[in-house]
Design a protein around this motif. Structure first.
Motif, PDB file in Angstrom:
ATOM      1  N   SER A   1       0.829  -1.215   0.000  1.00 41.48           N
ATOM      2  CA  SER A   1       0.000   0.000   0.000  1.00 41.48           C
ATOM      3  C   SER A   1       0.859   1.259   0.000  1.00 41.48           C
ATOM      4  O   SER A   1       0.448   2.294  -0.518  1.00 41.48           O
ATOM      5  CB  SER A   1      -0.956   0.004   1.192  1.00 41.48           C
ATOM      6  N   ASN A   2       2.073   1.180   0.553  1.00 48.24           N
ATOM      7  CA  ASN A   2       2.967   2.337   0.536  1.00 48.24           C
ATOM      8  C   ASN A   2       3.468   2.643  -0.873  1.00 48.24           C
ATOM      9  O   ASN A   2       3.740   3.797  -1.204  1.00 48.24           O
ATOM     10  CB  ASN A   2       4.160   2.113   1.465  1.00 48.24           C
ATOM     11  N   GLU A   3       3.611   1.617  -1.705  1.00 50.85           N
ATOM     12  CA  GLU A   3       4.122   1.813  -3.069  1.00 50.85           C
ATOM     13  C   GLU A   3       3.022   2.114  -4.080  1.00 50.85           C
ATOM     14  O   GLU A   3       3.288   2.701  -5.124  1.00 50.85           O
ATOM     15  CB  GLU A   3       4.882   0.562  -3.513  1.00 50.85           C
ATOM     16  N   VAL A   4       1.787   1.716  -3.788  1.00 55.89           N
ATOM     17  CA  VAL A   4       0.700   1.858  -4.762  1.00 55.89           C
ATOM     18  C   VAL A   4       0.547   3.298  -5.235  1.00 55.89           C
ATOM     19  O   VAL A   4       0.393   3.553  -6.427  1.00 55.89           O
ATOM     20  CB  VAL A   4      -0.633   1.327  -4.179  1.00 55.89           C
TER      21      VAL A   4
ATOM     22  N   GLN B   1     -12.372   3.199 -12.287  1.00 52.92           N
ATOM     23  CA  GLN B   1     -13.048   3.030 -11.002  1.00 52.92           C
ATOM     24  C   GLN B   1     -12.042   2.738  -9.897  1.00 52.92           C
ATOM     25  O   GLN B   1     -12.187   3.217  -8.774  1.00 52.92           O
ATOM     26  CB  GLN B   1     -14.070   1.900 -11.078  1.00 52.92           C
ATOM     27  N   SER B   2     -11.012   1.971 -10.209  1.00 48.50           N
ATOM     28  CA  SER B   2      -9.992   1.646  -9.207  1.00 48.50           C
ATOM     29  C   SER B   2      -9.174   2.880  -8.841  1.00 48.50           C
ATOM     30  O   SER B   2      -8.858   3.093  -7.666  1.00 48.50           O
ATOM     31  CB  SER B   2      -9.080   0.530  -9.715  1.00 48.50           C
ATOM     32  N   VAL B   3      -8.842   3.697  -9.829  1.00 47.06           N
ATOM     33  CA  VAL B   3      -8.116   4.949  -9.550  1.00 47.06           C
ATOM     34  C   VAL B   3      -8.950   5.806  -8.603  1.00 47.06           C
ATOM     35  O   VAL B   3      -8.458   6.314  -7.591  1.00 47.06           O
ATOM     36  CB  VAL B   3      -7.792   5.712 -10.855  1.00 47.06           C
ATOM     37  N   TYR B   4     -10.243   5.933  -8.919  1.00 52.07           N
ATOM     38  CA  TYR B   4     -11.148   6.734  -8.085  1.00 52.07           C
ATOM     39  C   TYR B   4     -11.206   6.188  -6.653  1.00 52.07           C
ATOM     40  O   TYR B   4     -11.075   6.934  -5.684  1.00 52.07           O
ATOM     41  CB  TYR B   4     -12.540   6.754  -8.718  1.00 52.07           C
ATOM     42  N   ALA B   5     -11.400   4.880  -6.508  1.00 52.42           N
ATOM     43  CA  ALA B   5     -11.497   4.271  -5.176  1.00 52.42           C
ATOM     44  C   ALA B   5     -10.201   4.446  -4.389  1.00 52.42           C
ATOM     45  O   ALA B   5     -10.236   4.709  -3.180  1.00 52.42           O
ATOM     46  CB  ALA B   5     -11.859   2.793  -5.297  1.00 52.42           C
TER      47      ALA B   5
ATOM     48  N   TYR C   1      -9.677   6.306  -0.824  1.00 46.99           N
ATOM     49  CA  TYR C   1      -8.966   5.634   0.270  1.00 46.99           C
ATOM     50  C   TYR C   1      -7.855   6.537   0.811  1.00 46.99           C
ATOM     51  O   TYR C   1      -7.724   6.730   2.017  1.00 46.99           O
ATOM     52  CB  TYR C   1      -8.405   4.298  -0.214  1.00 46.99           C
ATOM     53  N   LYS C   2      -7.066   7.093  -0.085  1.00 45.04           N
ATOM     54  CA  LYS C   2      -5.961   7.964   0.344  1.00 45.04           C
ATOM     55  C   LYS C   2      -6.496   9.186   1.068  1.00 45.04           C
ATOM     56  O   LYS C   2      -5.973   9.577   2.104  1.00 45.04           O
ATOM     57  CB  LYS C   2      -5.107   8.365  -0.859  1.00 45.04           C
TER      58      LYS C   2
END
Length: 185
Positions: free
Chosen positions: A144-147, A170-174, A178-179
């Motif tokens: 998750s730190n590298e994503v 959709q994944s970019v948006y989600a 999250y961030k």
């Protein structure tokens, strides 16, 4: 700009998974103004974290474009609860070691002004220490730190997100939600 007021809706197609409707609008004095076609498709997308703080991505084949990566997602059938459906679907796709599923965002996440596609954004946890299932080759676990640095590079340079595969919108948006909500900007 003339304000559009909803005047009526006509259902065009209905299935267990979605429906398509035509929305009609009028001006404040009742004159017909416009209409649009809307696909109503309730769905969910989940950031799945394991014990090592890695996020699960799925390799997906697409019939008309290149293959891509995405976060796990699915559709919510009418009358079903999002958390129950998501838990069941995630256990099928990721594995039975999904320990919890919760809502990440409570905002109405509509992805388009011409669609009533409400996207429920979820956060799920996978206990990799209890997983005795064989490794699914369609699941990619990334730190998750590298994503977010990978996502930044991919978006800035137009290069694939991971091993020649782009990430779906959709994944970019989600991930951005999250961030924003869990990690802060």
């Amino acid at each position: 700009m003339t304000k559009r007021l909803p005047s009526r809706t006509k259902l065009l197609l209905k299935s267990d998974d979605f429906h398509v409707q035509r929305n009609y609008y009028s001006t404040s004095n009742g004159q017909p103004n416009a209409n649009d076609l809307v696909c109503c498709l309730p769905s969910f997308i989940s950031i799945v974290l394991n014990n090592k703080c890695e996020i699960a991505f799925l390799k997906q084949a697409h019939p008309t474009t290149d293959d891509f990566l995405c976060l796990p997602k699915g559709y919510i059938r009418e009358g079903k609860g999002v958390l129950d459906v998501a838990t069941s679907e995630l256990k099928k796709v990721i594995g039975n070691s999904i320990t919890s599923v919760e809502r990440l965002s409570f905002a109405p996440n509509f992805l388009s002004s011409i669609s009533n596609e409400k996207l429920e954004i979820l956060l799920s946890f996978f206990d990799s220490s209890k997983s005795d299932e064989s490794t699914n080759k369609n699941i990619v676990w990334l730190s998750s730190n590298e994503v977010f640095s990978i996502l930044h590079r991919s978006q800035k340079t137009g290069t694939p997100f991971y091993k020649g595969l782009f990430l779906d919108g959709q994944s970019v948006y989600a991930l951005l939600i999250y961030k924003l909500l869990r990690k802060g900007l």
